[in-house]
Design an enzyme around this catalytic site. Structure first.
Site, short mmCIF file in Angstrom:
data_model
loop_
_atom_site.label_atom_id
_atom_site.label_comp_id
_atom_site.label_asym_id
_atom_site.label_seq_id
_atom_site.Cartn_x
_atom_site.Cartn_y
_atom_site.Cartn_z
N HIS A 81 0.89 -1.19 0.09
CA HIS A 81 -0.10 0.15 0.05
C HIS A 81 0.90 1.18 -0.09
O HIS A 81 0.67 2.30 0.73
CB HIS A 81 -0.97 -0.02 1.03
CG HIS A 81 -1.57 -1.17 1.25
ND1 HIS A 81 -3.35 -1.18 0.71
CD2 HIS A 81 -1.94 -2.37 1.68
CE1 HIS A 81 -3.88 -2.19 0.72
NE2 HIS A 81 -3.24 -2.84 1.29
N ASN A 154 -10.20 -2.62 2.52
CA ASN A 154 -9.86 -2.97 1.19
C ASN A 154 -11.10 -2.57 0.28
O ASN A 154 -12.21 -2.48 0.75
CB ASN A 154 -9.26 -4.29 0.81
CG ASN A 154 -7.91 -4.31 1.07
OD1 ASN A 154 -7.20 -3.29 1.33
ND2 ASN A 154 -7.48 -5.40 1.32
N TYR A 368 0.81 -4.08 12.27
CA TYR A 368 0.64 -2.72 11.85
C TYR A 368 1.52 -1.64 12.74
O TYR A 368 2.36 -0.74 12.40
CB TYR A 368 -0.86 -2.18 11.66
CG TYR A 368 -1.46 -2.65 10.52
CD1 TYR A 368 -1.48 -4.10 10.32
CD2 TYR A 368 -1.66 -2.02 9.49
CE1 TYR A 368 -2.12 -4.69 9.27
CE2 TYR A 368 -2.36 -2.44 8.58
CZ TYR A 368 -2.53 -3.80 8.16
OH TYR A 368 -3.23 -4.45 7.18
FE1 HDE Z 1 -2.62 -4.87 5.42
N1 HDE Z 1 -0.61 -3.90 5.96
N2 HDE Z 1 -1.78 -6.44 6.10
N3 HDE Z 1 -4.18 -5.52 4.82
N4 HDE Z 1 -3.09 -2.89 4.72
C1 HDE Z 1 -0.28 -2.67 5.87
O1 HDE Z 1 0.81 -1.17 7.40
C2 HDE Z 1 -0.72 -6.86 6.80
C3 HDE Z 1 -4.59 -7.07 5.08
C4 HDE Z 1 -4.37 -2.61 4.49
O2 HDE Z 1 -3.29 3.46 3.73
C5 HDE Z 1 1.04 -2.23 6.27
O3 HDE Z 1 1.21 0.87 7.51
C6 HDE Z 1 -0.59 -7.97 7.23
C7 HDE Z 1 -5.84 -7.29 4.84
C8 HDE Z 1 -4.40 -1.36 4.08
O4 HDE Z 1 -1.48 3.37 5.37
C9 HDE Z 1 1.47 -3.81 7.13
C10 HDE Z 1 -1.79 -8.67 6.78
C11 HDE Z 1 -6.41 -5.80 4.66
C12 HDE Z 1 -2.97 -0.84 4.11
C13 HDE Z 1 0.21 -4.62 6.83
C14 HDE Z 1 -2.36 -7.80 6.10
C15 HDE Z 1 -5.22 -4.89 4.72
C16 HDE Z 1 -2.32 -2.00 4.97
C17 HDE Z 1 1.99 -1.65 5.45
C18 HDE Z 1 -2.17 -10.06 6.75
C19 HDE Z 1 -7.96 -5.51 4.10
C20 HDE Z 1 -2.74 0.58 3.86
C21 HDE Z 1 2.30 -0.42 5.67
C22 HDE Z 1 -2.16 -10.67 8.03
C23 HDE Z 1 -8.73 -5.73 5.45
C24 HDE Z 1 -2.93 1.44 5.19
C25 HDE Z 1 1.28 -0.20 6.88
C26 HDE Z 1 -2.46 3.11 4.73
C27 HDE Z 1 -1.04 -1.78 5.15
C28 HDE Z 1 0.28 -5.88 7.15
C29 HDE Z 1 -3.78 -8.03 5.25
C30 HDE Z 1 -5.37 -3.63 4.27
C31 HDE Z 1 2.79 -4.24 6.62
C32 HDE Z 1 0.45 -8.62 8.01
C33 HDE Z 1 -6.69 -8.43 4.91
C34 HDE Z 1 -5.63 -0.58 3.49
O5 HDE Z 1 1.63 -3.38 8.45
#
Ligand code: HDE
Length: 693
Positions: A81, A154, A368
Site C-alpha cells: 500500500h 480494502n 501494523y
Molecule cells: Fe495490511 N498492511 N496486512 N491488509 N493494509 C499494511 O501497514 C498486513 C490486510 C491494508 O493507507 C502495512 O502501514 C498483514 C488485509 C491497508 O496506510 C502492514 C496482513 C487488509 C493498508 C500490513 C495484512 C489490509 C495496509 C504496510 C495479513 C484489508 C494501508 C504499511 C495478516 C482488510 C494503510 C502499513 C494505509 C498496510 C500488514 C492484510 C489492508 C505491513 C500482516 C486483509 C488498507 O503493516
C-alpha cells in the site's frame, strides 16, 4: 562558463540577480527565511566560498543544515500500500446501534466525527501508477471522542489468505521478482501465479481481482470493506458480530482493461488527480456506512466460517443496514505530513468494539504497530498531528525518539498518590474486551470449516453479468499469458474448473491449451449457491453524470453554439466539462471568440473522460484526421464503450478512424440525447471492438 557578475561583497551577486531582486520579483512581502535554529538567512542562492570560484567552506552551516535535512527527506515507504492518496472529512451517524454497542461514534446520531481516509494500491511502490490491476486499500481513521478508531479495509470484501503467517509469502510473490527487480505493480508474472496455484484458498479473491473491481474508474466510485468480522459490545458485555461496508453514493464504476493500461501512460496520477479535482470543485465524494450484524448462533448456521477472511457474507443472508455517511471534503495541506505519515493500525479500536478470532485479523493486530515503528522511527508516532487523537490522551509512557510533549510533575507511574492530576485507569469509561470464553488445544492448525475454497469463488462468478464474466475470463488469459511456466498456467486452470467449467474452458482456449488440465484436488465439495446480484459492478452502476467528466474536442472554427449547448447540458446534469484542443491556449470558435482549452490534445486523450463530444470545422476535421492523437481520441472513446457526440466535422474524424456508428454515437445537435447516453457505457459494443475470452 565563469560568471562575470559584479563582485560579491557579502551579498548575492550572480547571473540570476541579487537576493533582494529575487525577493522583489516574488512580491517583496515574504517573511524572512531562517535556518532551523531561527537565524535569518541573508543569501539562499550561493554557498559560502573563498573568492568567486571557490572552494566552498566547511563552516557553511547554512549549506550543511539544508543539505543534511534534504538527505533525510525520505522515510521507508510502506511495504504494501505504498502508493496512496488521502483526504479529510467527517463521518455522520444516521442510525444508532445503541442496542449493540456503547461506542459513542456508533450511538450518537447526528454526531460528526472527523476522519482521514487513505486509498492505495497494494503492490506497487510509492512512485508507481494509479491504475494497475490491483486491490485498493480503503483505510479510514475516525478521530472519535473516545479515541481513534482505524477501519483499515480494502475495496474487496475478502482476502487472498486465511492465516497471517502466509502474508509475507503472498507479498513477496506479488512484488517485483527479487532477481530482476520487475514487474512493478503487476500480478501478471510467474511468482504471483505460482504462489496462487499452490494456495487454493486464494481462488475466491482471485475472482474479485480478475474482475473490474481492481480497475476502478475513480476512488470515488469504489466500495470499501472492513473484511474481517469484528464485535460490537454493549453495556452488558454482550457482543454481536459485525462486518463493515462503505457504499459510494456515486455508484460503482470501473474502467475497461485497455483503458486502465492506457491511463497508466496518459496520466499516472489519474486517481489522485480525480479525487483532488472533485474535492477542489466542491463535489465531495460520499459513502454510506453499512453494517451486517449477526450473532454467534446465526454464524453457526452459515455454510462457511465467517472467521475465514476468504469468505463474505452474502447480503441475501444478512442484509446491510445503513447507519451513517462519510463525506471527504478537505484535501490535505501537505502530502508528506499527512498522507505519508498517517499510521493506520487495525488494533486502534474504541470501547464498544472488539476483535473477532479471524486469524488474519489477529496477525494484523501485531503487524501494523510494528510497521509504524519501522516507518516513522519512533514510538511517539502517535504525537504527529495526523495521528494524534482529537480527544485528550495521557498515560505514563515517556521519552523516546522525538518526544514532543513536555510532561509536567514527578509521577510517571501508576498507581500513585503524589500528584492529583496524574492519569489513572478508568474502570467506567475504559476499553473492555468482550468476556468471550475460549477453549482448545494448542497447535498449528487450520479449522476444517476453512476447507471450502471454491464455493464462494463460484458464487461470485455466477453472480456476474455476461459482460463481467467475459472481462474476468479475459483478465485471466491476459495474466496467465504473461506467466512463462506452463505448469503454473495449467495448475491455475485446474482450480478454475471448480469455479466454473465454462470459465476454465474459456481461459484454456485463450491460452491455446490443447486440452483442459486436470482439476485441482478439492478438500471440500463445491456448494451450489443462489447468485447474489449485489456482487456485480454493472448492477451497481448509477445512470448519472454526477461526479463524471465529459471531454469536448474542438479546433479553430468549431461551431460555438453546439459546443456551448453540449457544455451546458452536461454541466446541468452534474458533469464537469473539459475542453480539449490542439493548442492549450484554446481554439477560435465560429463566432470568433477563443475558447480556452483545459488540455492539449496530445496530452489529453479521451481516456480521461466518461463521455466525449467532437465538434470540428470541416477544415479542422481534415487536419485532425491525419493526427494520431485525434484519431485515437475517437477510436479509444468508442473502444472504451463511451457515448460520443459528433457534428459533421466530428463525424468526418470518426470516419477517418474507420468506425461505424451505433446507438452510443449521438448527433451533437441533440445535447439532451447525448447527456442521456453519457450516463452509462455501451457494453453491447464490446464484442465488435475486441476479442474477449
Ligand atoms: Fe495490511 N498492511 N496486512 N491488509 N493494509 C499494511 O501497514 C498486513 C490486510 C491494508 O493507507 C502495512 O502501514 C498483514 C488485509 C491497508 O496506510 C502492514 C496482513 C487488509 C493498508 C500490513 C495484512 C489490509 C495496509 C504496510 C495479513 C484489508 C494501508 C504499511 C495478516 C482488510 C494503510 C502499513 C494505509 C498496510 C500488514 C492484510 C489492508 C505491513 C500482516 C486483509 C488498507 O503493516
Amino acid at each position: 562558463m565563469v560568471s562575470k557578475a559584479k563582485s560579491a561583497k557579502g551579498t548575492s551577486a550572480d547571473t540570476r540577480g541579487t537576493g533582494d531582486e529575487l525577493h522583489q520579483q516574488a512580491g517583496g512581502s515574504h517573511p524572512a527565511l531562517t535556518t532551523n535554529q531561527g537565524v535569518p538567512v541573508s543569501d539562499d542562492q550561493n554557498s559560502l566560498k573563498v573568492g568567486e570560484r571557490g572552494p566552498v567552506l566547511l563552516e557553511d552551516f547554512i549549506l550543511r543544515e539544508k543539505i543534511t535535512h534534504f538527505d533525510h527527506e525520505r522515510i521507508p515507504e510502506r511495504i504494501v500500500h505504498a502508493r496512496g492518496t488521502a483526504a479529510h472529512g467527517f463521518f455522520e451517524l444516521t442510525a444508532s446501534l445503541s442496542k449493540y454497542t456503547t461506542a459513542k461514534v456508533l450511538t450518537e446520531v447526528g454526531e460528526k466525527t472527523p476522519v482521514f481516509t487513505r486509498f492505495s494500491t497494494v503492490a506497487g511502490g510509492a512512485g508507481s501508477v494509479d491504475t494497475p490491476r490491483d486491490v485498493r486499500g480503503f483505510a479510514v481513521k475516525l478521530y472519535t471522542k473516545e479515541g481513534n478508531w482505524d477501519l483499515v479495509g480494502n475495496n474487496i470484501p475478502v482476502f487472498f489468505i486465511q492465516d497471517a503467517l502466509k502474508f509475507p509469502d503472498l507479498v513477496h510473490a506479488v512484488k517485483m521478482e527479487p532477481d530482476r527487480g520487475f514487474p512493478q505493480a503487476a500480478t501478471a508474472h510467474d511468482t504471483f501465479w505460482d504462489f496462487i496455484s499452490l494456495t487454493p484458498e486464494s481462488i475466491h479473491m482471485i475472482m474479485w481481482a480478475m474482475s473490474d473491481r481492481t480497475i476502478p474508474r475513480s476512488l470515488r466510485m469504489m466500495e470499501g470493506f472492513g473484511v474481517h468480522s469484528f464485535r460490537l459490545v454493549n453495556a452488558k458485555g454482550q457482543s454481536t458480530f459485525v462486518k463493515f461496508h462503505w457504499r459510494p453514493r456515486l455508484g460503482l464504476q470501473s474502467t475497461v482493461w485497455d483503458e486502465a493500461v492506457k491511463l497508466a501512460g496518459a496520466d499516472p496520477d489519474f486517481h489522485r488527480r480525480d479525487l483532488f479535482e472533485a474535492i477542489q470543485a466542491g463535489n465531495y465524494p460520499e459513502w454510506d456506512l453499512g453494517v451486517q450484524l449477526f450473532t454467534e448462533d446465526q454464524a453457526a448456521q452459515f455454510p462457511f466460517d465467517h472467521l475465514d477472511a476468504t469468505k463474505l457474507i452474502p447480503e441475501e443472508l444478512v442484509p446491510l443496514k445503513i447507519i451513517g455517511r462519510m463525506v471527504l471534503d478537505r484535501w490535505p495541506d501537505n502530502f508528506f505530513a499527512e498522507t505519508e505519515q498517517v499510521a493506520f493500525c487495525p488494533s486502534h479500536l474504541v470501547p464498544g468494539l472488539d476483535f473477532s478470532n479471524d486469524p488474519l485479523l489477529q496477525g494484523r493486530l501485531f503487524s501494523y504497530l510494528d510497521t509504524q515503528l519501522s516507518r516513522l522511527g519512533s514510538p511517539n508516532f502517535h504525537q504527529l498531528p495526523i495521528n494524534a487523537p482529537k480527544c485528550p490522551f495521557a498515560n505514563h509512557q515517556r521519552d523516546g525518539h522525538m518526544q514532543q510533549q513536555v510532561p509536567k510533575g514527578r509521577v510517571a507511574y501508576e498507581p500513585s498518590s503524589l500528584q492529583k492530576d496524574a492519569p489513572y485507569e478508568d474502570a467506567r469509561r475504559g476499553f473492555r474486551s468482550a468476556p468471550v470464553e475460549e477453549a482448545g488445544g494448542r497447535g498449528r492448525v487450520r479449522a476444517e470449516t476453512f476447507a471450502d475454497h471454491y464455493s464462494q469463488a463460484r458464487l461470485f462468478y455466477i453472480s456476474q453479468t455476461p459482460f463481467e464474466q467475459a472481462h474476468m475470463a479475459s483478465a485471466l488469459v491476459f495474466e496467465l499469458s504473461k506467466v512463462e511456466t506452463e505448469h503454473v498456467r495449467e495448475a491455475v486452470v485446474g482450480h478454475l474448473r471448480h469455479v466454473d467449467e465454462d470459465l476454465a474452458r474459456r481461459v484454456a482456449n485463450g491460452l491455446a491449451m490443447d486440452k483442459l488440465p486436470a482439476a485441482a484436488k478439492a478438500r471440500a465439495p463445491v456448494i451450489e449457491m443462489k447468485a447474489s446480484p449485489a456482487l456485480q459492478i454493472i448492477g451497481k452502476m448509477k445512470r448519472t453524470l454526477q461526479g463524471r467528466v465529459v471531454g469536448i474536442l474542438v479546433n479553430d472554427g468549431s461551431h460555438a453554439k453546439t459546443v456551448a449547448a453540449l457544455s451546458k447540458a452536461a454541466e446541468s446534469a452534474g458533469a464537469t466539462v473539459k475542453i480539449v484542443a490542439p493548442k492549450v491556449g484554446g481554439a477560435k470558435l465560429s463566432g470568433g471568440k477563443t475558447l480556452v482549452a483545459d488540455g492539449q490534445l496530445a496530452g489529453t486523450p479521451s481516456i480521461n473522460f466518461d463521455a466525449v463530444a467532437v465538434v470540428l470545422s470541416a477544415e479542422g476535421a481534415g487536419q485532425l484526421g491525419k493526427e494520431a492523437a485525434a484519431v485515437d481520441f475517437v477510436r479509444d472513446a468508442f473502444g472504451h464503450l463511451k457515448a460520443i457526440a459528433l457534428d459533421d466535422g466530428g463525424k468526418a474524424l470518426f470516419d477517418a478512424a474507420g468506425l461505424e456508428t451505433d446507438k452510443g454515437v449521438i448527433t451533437a445537435s441533440d445535447a439532451a440525447a447525448f447527456v442521456e447516453a453519457a450516463k452509462g457505457r455501451f457494453f453491447e459494443r464490446e464484442a465488435g471492438v475486441r476479442t474477449l475470452a
